[in-house]
Design an enzyme around this catalytic site. Structure first.
Site: not given
Length: 596
Positions: A568-570
């Site tokens: 998850d790039h967040r």
């Protein structure tokens, strides 16, 4: 005559509609009240015919089994009253001559009473023993569902029928949630008296689901017979003890009722405890905010599940009461509106366009419709969450040549103990150790996107392919376990998954997931992050590849294992993902690093 609520199958239900009025003349089995719970709407029929004289409940009331709903002036009551009056008249018209014989009759009555008392006193122990045996045997007990590990699940299959004899721990019910299929065992041995749920029902923890009559009737009947025989012998040999037996029987009779309030109090306590457990639903809070909305609990719950603002739905039933069909129509209208206007903002479209009409075989050819498995159907909402994640995948290779040699040396001893020792055990151990060194990959993003919740233990989800679809059991606290124990638990969970024996607890609590394609082929793939986790590691089939040896200035054949890390790039930056994947690769190349 009081008409009471029957067994509803739930602790309580809400009065949604009253179908009769005071003064109405109704027939037996006429519907009188509509009840709604969070599982169903039920029309309650009248158990007798007559004229409605009183309605004891109001719309919105919560009712339970045994509560009086209405009162009837029925023909049965009138017949009973006439019989009583006739009996009183006969008693008043007895001949006056009987009064002259009262002294003599009184003496005879006293003698007969003494004889009858002695017989009753001597037979009292046998009667009491028989009653006690009857209480112990043939007692119908209502059993509640155990902790399912989820708020609710669906009854997929009922494995027994009314009248069947079951043994303790025999599977009697198959429950399916969005994570697992669970077989519910029989809580005791005996005869199935009643089944309180049906296939397709949504059930919750602590809900009553079956009534079983316990075993042991033969032995109890024999005990009662023996007790009666012993009493008869005692009566013949000790007639003089009848007075003492009378006093003892009276004391016993007096002591029995005192046990009833205790049992009633205990039952009330258990019921209150169960209600307190089930009080976790926020239905009351929802009702406070929507006091003007006329809808039952089941409709309100469905609205929450669909994400529908129920105050915007128009009811089609009596008094504008909202039905489930109204919710579906409202959702359909919204979807049609979304198709007409493109989605705006940062939201995600809730559905894809409809399929084209494929009935024209000249264009589409022949088609066949096949149903998805239950597991595949319930997995779709969870998979849809992935469309909301900014997912990225990092690829790498690990040289496992030396690790595979070590596995080959240990495999024989493990096999002798019945343990399947695959490279997956090394992958799980290495990944768990890497997560302790890089805790951000073992975390969750808070709902408001302002905090990261770090997990202190590593609970590793292991994706397992079954005939019904992919399922992900969980190995708890992997960071504290060795290779042998990990291999044992991988094998056990895989067998349970394929035999549909996994419990909900086996499927909960994962902080990270590994999806291994084993020897199915392929060089890499993009595994989907299983929200609320932030990462998943995909493992493909290892293959021999030429690798450059700088010291020897030559190529050498090495066994290379492809790794695919989706994240998850967040929460995870690309550089951190590259470092993490390379770190796992180095641990797999030389597991001794874990000991440092």
């Amino acid at each position: 005559m009081d008409i009471k609520a029957p067994d509803l199958g739930v602790d309580s239900a809400e009065v949604s509609e009253i179908m009769v009025e005071v003064g109405d003349v109704i027939a037996k089995d006429d519907n009188i009240i509509l009840l709604e719970s969070d599982k169903a709407s039920v029309e309650v029929p009248s158990s007798a015919a007559g004229k409605v004289t009183k309605i004891s409940v109001a719309v919105g009331d919560q009712v339970s089994e045994g509560m009086v709903l209405i009162e009837l002036d029925s023909e049965a009551d009138a017949d009973s009253q006439n019989d009583s009056q006739s009996a009183d008249t006969e008693n008043k018209t007895e001949p006056a001559a009987d009064k002259k014989n009262e002294p003599q009759n009184n003496q005879q009555a006293e003698k007969q009473s003494d004889t009858k008392t002695a017989e009753e006193n001597t037979s009292q122990p046998a009667k009491k023993a028989s009653e006690q045996a009857g209480e112990q045997v043939g007692k119908a007990t209502t059993h509640a569902l155990p902790d399912l590990g989820v708020d609710e699940a669906q009854v997929s299959e009922i494995m027994v029928s009314v009248g069947d004899m079951v043994t303790a721990d025999q599977s009697i019910l198959l429950i399916e949630s969005d994570k697992a299929s669970v077989e519910v065992p029989a809580p005791e041995a005996g005869k199935v008296e009643k089944i309180l749920v049906q296939a397709g029902d949504m059930v919750a923890n602590g809900q009553d689901f079956i009534v079983i009559i316990g075993e042991g009737s033969d032995s109890a009947s024999n005990n009662a017979s023996e007790s009666k025989a012993d009493t008869s012998e005692s009566q013949a040999s000790k007639p003089a003890e009848s007075t003492n037996k009378t006093e003892s029987a009276e004391q016993s009779d007096k002591s029995q009722p005192t046990d009833e309030p205790k049992r009633a109090a205990k039952s009330t306590t258990n019921t209150n405890a169960k209600n307190a457990t089930n009080a976790k639903l926020t239905e009351a809070q929802v009702n406070e905010k929507m006091v003007d909305i006329y809808a039952g609990p089941a409709v309100r719950k469905l609205a929450r599940q669909l994400g529908v603002d129920i105050s915007q739905v128009t009811g089609s039933a009596l008094n504008e009461r909202i039905l489930k069909e109204d919710l579906f129509a409202h959702v359909k209208g919204k979807l049609n509106t979304q198709k007409a206007a493109p989605a705006s903002g940062n939201g995600v479209s809730s559905s894809l366009p409809s399929l084209p009409d494929m009935s024209n075989t000249e264009i589409w050819g022949e088609t066949e419709v096949q149903d998805l498995s239950r597991l595949q159907k319930v997995s779709i909402p969870q998979l849809n969450y992935n469309t909301l994640l900014p997912q990225v995948t990092q690829f790498d290779l690990s040289d496992i040549t030396e690790t595979e040699k070590l596995r080959g040396e240990l495999k024989g001893a493990m096999k002798a103990e019945g343990i399947g020792f695959t490279i997956l055990a090394f992958v799980v151990k290495a990944t768990a150790y890497a997560l302790t060194q890089h805790p951000r990959f073992n975390s969750h993003l808070s709902d408001d996107n302002t905090q990261v919740i770090l997990r202190k233990s590593v609970n590793m989800g292991i994706a397992v392919a079954t005939d019904d679809g992919l399922i992900v059991p969980v190995i708890k606290n992997v960071q504290d376990k060795g290779l042998k124990q990990i291999a044992i638990e991988i094998g056990e969970l895989a067998v349970k998954a394929r035999d549909k024996k996994l419990t909900t607890k086996d499927l909960q609590g994962a902080s990270f997931t590994i999806s291994s394609q084993g020897n199915l082929g392929g060089t890499a793939f993009t595994p989907l992050v299983n929200w609320p986790q932030v990462g998943i590691l995909g493992v493909s089939e290892a293959s021999m590849q030429p690798r450059w040896n700088a010291s020897k200035q030559t190529f050498e054949p090495r066994l290379m294992l492809p790794l695919s890390l989706s994240y998850d790039h967040r929460v995870i930056n690309g550089a951190d993902a590259a470092v993490f994947t390379r770190y796992i690769a180095s641990l797999l190349a030389d597991p001794r690093r874990i000991l440092l």
